[in-house]
Design a protein around this motif. Structure first.
Motif, PDB file in Angstrom:
ATOM      1  N   SER A  28       0.830  -1.202   0.000  1.00 23.13           N
ATOM      2  CA  SER A  28       0.000   0.000   0.000  1.00 23.13           C
ATOM      3  C   SER A  28       0.866   1.254   0.000  1.00 23.13           C
ATOM      4  CB  SER A  28      -0.925   0.003   1.213  1.00 23.13           C
ATOM      5  OG  SER A  28      -0.164  -0.028   2.394  1.00 23.13           O
ATOM      6  N   HIS A  29       0.309   2.327  -0.520  1.00 20.65           N
ATOM      7  CA  HIS A  29       1.000   3.609  -0.582  1.00 20.65           C
ATOM      8  C   HIS A  29       0.099   4.663   0.047  1.00 20.65           C
ATOM      9  CE1 HIS A  29       3.620   6.775  -2.179  1.00 20.65           C
ATOM     10  NE2 HIS A  29       2.510   7.430  -2.396  1.00 20.65           N
ATOM     11  N   SER A  30       0.662   5.481   0.912  1.00 22.42           N
ATOM     12  CA  SER A  30      -0.158   6.521   1.528  1.00 22.42           C
ATOM     13  C   SER A  30       0.635   7.810   1.646  1.00 22.42           C
ATOM     14  CB  SER A  30      -0.672   6.081   2.894  1.00 22.42           C
ATOM     15  OG  SER A  30       0.395   5.707   3.724  1.00 22.42           O
ATOM     16  N   ARG A  31      -0.111   8.886   1.759  1.00 21.85           N
ATOM     17  CA  ARG A  31       0.525  10.204   1.797  1.00 21.85           C
ATOM     18  C   ARG A  31      -0.344  11.169   2.580  1.00 21.85           C
ATOM     19  NH1 ARG A  31       2.944  12.411  -3.687  1.00 21.85           N
ATOM     20  NH2 ARG A  31       4.206  10.589  -3.240  1.00 21.85           N
ATOM     21  N   LYS A  32       0.315  12.054   3.289  1.00 26.74           N
ATOM     22  CA  LYS A  32      -0.385  13.095   4.018  1.00 26.74           C
ATOM     23  C   LYS A  32      -0.639  14.280   3.097  1.00 26.74           C
ATOM     24  CE  LYS A  32       1.799  15.581   7.066  1.00 26.74           C
ATOM     25  NZ  LYS A  32       2.456  16.103   8.274  1.00 26.74           N
ATOM     26  N   VAL A  33      -1.856  14.800   3.128  1.00 27.57           N
ATOM     27  CA  VAL A  33      -2.272  15.885   2.243  1.00 27.57           C
ATOM     28  C   VAL A  33      -2.904  16.986   3.089  1.00 27.57           C
ATOM     29  CG1 VAL A  33      -3.834  16.531   0.366  1.00 27.57           C
ATOM     30  CG2 VAL A  33      -2.655  14.344   0.294  1.00 27.57           C
ATOM     31  N   ILE A  34      -2.604  18.205   2.776  1.00 31.76           N
ATOM     32  CA  ILE A  34      -3.230  19.322   3.482  1.00 31.76           C
ATOM     33  C   ILE A  34      -4.074  20.121   2.486  1.00 31.76           C
ATOM     34  CG2 ILE A  34      -1.202  20.821   3.214  1.00 31.76           C
ATOM     35  CD1 ILE A  34      -1.983  22.054   5.943  1.00 31.76           C
TER      36      ILE A  34
END
Length: 625
Positions: free
Chosen positions: A617-623
């Motif tokens: 899985s790939h995840s990223r923090k986004v604002i």
């Protein structure tokens, strides 16, 4: 082993909106040419910016990817949902610890499948080369590994001890073999070589301590800690027993009586104040290597806010380890620290999430990430803290040095992230950013803390704030009498100031070095290199770490478009959007290789998780702003 790995990876931050192009600029203290080579320039006091590139796992290498199917001990939560899993997990660790180390120093992996594990005691990760790995670090036990410190209200507890014991290896106590004096009149911050009276007892590869003992003349030069009331309140003065400047180093080269070590010193070893010396660090077998904790959620049963107890509650306590790591771990509910590090060197904390402490909020509590005594060459990379007091704290006095806090995101901090007491050295805040609503207060600092706590005095020296953005907040920055601190290319609407201007005896204190500080509160890029740590690593051509498995680097694209999130991934990819407390917000499906777009979102931080068939899985923090 083929079950999905849900990881709340918070390493990359995507900002909504666009930034206008801006001319780049370079610091007067550091220039970079087109090849990436760096040139350091002295300030008016003769100091240069320190080299921080040796911080992190194995002096700045990437955390290794370790897969050992034949040495993996897989467990699930006990069938009884009310059972205590402490012994269950410890037995799995002991089993993995019984394997012999392989050529790279790894024994085995303890793999905790997704589920809820009640923990009534303390888990001890006490073997070289053993890795604890979970299946996800969100709150839901349906798709994550959740370790819950049960029955912990108002109680002292360490959820995981990472190392041989809770008693730190005191390598800086002055006891060791082949003690020999350094003959240089000065060894300057940033120096990695020096001469000794006789190097014949030493060899390349030796582990040594470099020791600068304190003296009365040095204390006088330091204004006895800078205490503004030192002439009337004797108990607030620093004493020689308070300050212990020591460095944990490996010898990399010897020519005659000149010794070169693997990382620089971060303070001036000045012979006019004290005779510095080196010695071989004994009992190295009590320092463990290649320990890892990955991809899980750790939580304490919350202590009520009405509590009046200062509790030593830590989700992870790293003690007497080297070349080790914590990656992709989320932590909450602790009273003292999410991660506390002591007697630990050359290690990395990456993509970790330490939020929402509980219980009594006062001095000695609510430290999201903490380096304590003898923490050196530690890298905090892509971490996130929320609702603590000191989101990062150097709390180990003068034995803490060479710390890098890179791409850190801080939300709703209630005190300053800082060098806390008694002269920590060489701390780099590289691209620190406040996110969300930021109260107009002081957010980061290296400054004179005067009589706070246990007569903290000068909190840090030869430390750097590089390209940091504290928005509407401010930065405390002092130049201590024998060293320097720096703020370069930072954004701070409240500005940069020093804490005290003058003491009762009339000593005028000095602000640290500042350069091109933006006071609009809106970050404007332009400083080159954008990351000091990355540039310094590239300049010394740092290599990557051990890779024992092939990882597909064809990552999905995650972008923002106004108040929406757009994702481009393989067809049939599963996409989920979470809040930072693990609440599921939206789900999307990629029916083709084109972008898919979320429904409009409110301002704030979100975690985007993409699961593609056959891939991790790939995840990223986004604002969204």
């Amino acid at each position: 082993m083929n079950s999905k790995l849900v990881s709340l990876c918070i390493g990359s931050l995507i900002l909504g909106g666009s930034l206008n192009a801006q001319e780049t600029w370079q610091s007067a203290l550091l220039t970079q040419d087109q090849s990436g080579a760096l040139t350091y320039h002295k300030d008016k006091w003769g100091f240069v910016l320190p080299d921080f590139s040796q911080a992190g796992y194995k002096n700045g290498q990437d955390i290794p990817v370790v897969d050992m199917p034949e040495r993996t001990v897989m467990i699930s939560p006990l069938a009884d949902p009310n059972a205590d899993n402490t012994k269950h997990i410890q037995e799995a660790i002991d089993k993995a610890g019984a394997f012999s180390p392989d050529a790279n120093g790894f024994r085995g992996i303890v793999y905790l499948t997704a589920g809820f594990y009640n923990i009534d005691g303390t888990i001890n990760l006490k073997y070289d080369g053993v890795i604890m790995r979970g299946e996800g670090n969100l709150y839901s036990d349906a798709d994550s590994t959740v370790l819950y410190a049960r029955n912990a209200k108002d109680k002292e507890r360490k959820l995981i001890v990472m190392g041989p014991s809770t008693s730190g290896h005191n390598w800086g106590n002055g006891n060791g073999d082949a003690k020999v004096n350094i003959v240089n009149e000065k060894v300057m911050p940033g120096d990695r070589s020096f001469q000794v009276e006789d190097a014949s007892a030493y060899s390349v590869g030796d582990l040594i301590c470099i020791k600068f003992p304190t003296s009365e003349s040095w204390l006088e030069a330091m204004l006895y800690g800078g205490n503004t009331q030192r002439t009337t309140v004797e108990k607030h003065n620093w004493k020689a027993s308070n300050i212990d400047i020591s460095y944990h180093r490996y010898i990399t080269n010897i020519e005659g009586n000149t010794i070169e070590v693997d990382a620089p010193v971060y303070y001036t070893l000045d012979k006019k104040y004290a005779q510095s010396y080196i010695y071989k660090i004994p009992n190295q077998e009590t320092i463990l290597h290649n320990l890892g904790i990955e991809n899980m959620h750790l939580s304490f049963e919350r202590t009520p806010s009405s509590s009046k107890k200062v509790l030593e509650q830590d989700c992870i306590y790293m003690c007497s380890v080297e070349n080790s790591w914590v990656k992709g771990v989320s932590m909450t509910g602790f009273n003292h620290a999410g991660i506390k590090i002591t007697s630990t060197t050359r290690s990395t904390v990456e993509d970790c999430y330490s939020i929402d402490p509980s219980g009594y909020k006062t001095g000695g509590t609510w430290y999201n990430f903490e380096t304590y005594h003898r923490s050196q060459l530690i890298l905090f990379k892509d971490c996130y803290a929320r609702a603590g007091r000191h989101h990062y704290l150097s709390n180990g006095c003068a034995t803490v040095s060479g710390i890098v806090v890179k791409d850190f995101r801080s939300e709703n901090s209630q005190a300053t992230a800082e060098g806390h007491r008694m002269l920590s050295q060489g701390i780099l805040f590289d691209n620190w950013q406040e996110v969300g609503t930021v109260s107009s207060s002081w957010k980061i600092g290296m400054y004179l803390r005067n009589n706070m706590g246990t007569a903290h005095g000068w909190g840090g020296t030869h430390s750097v704030f590089w390209n940091c953005d504290v928005k509407d907040g401010g930065i405390y920055l002092d130049k201590e009498p024998t060293g320097q601190n720096y703020a370069i290319g930072c954004t701070a609407k409240k500005g940069i100031r020093r804490y005290y201007t003058k003491d009762d005896a009339g000593y005028i204190y000095v602000t640290g070095y500042t350069e091109n500080v933006n006071r609009t509160g809106v970050h404007q890029p332009g400083l080159q290199p954008a990351s000091l740590y990355d540039a310094q690593k590239a300049a010394r051509k740092s290599t990557s770490g051990i890779t024992s498995a092939t990882i597909n680097t064809d990552e999905p694209r995650i972008e923002t478009d106004g108040n929406s999130i757009k994702v481009k991934a393989n067809a049939n990819a599963s996409i989920a959007i979470y809040s930072t407390d693990g609440k599921h917000i939206q789900s999307l499906n990629a029916s083709s290789a084109d972008f898919v777009e979320s429904a409009p979102l409110n301002e704030g931080l979100y975690i985007v998780l993409v699961q593609e068939a056959g891939k991790r899985s790939h995840s990223r923090k986004v604002i969204i702003r």
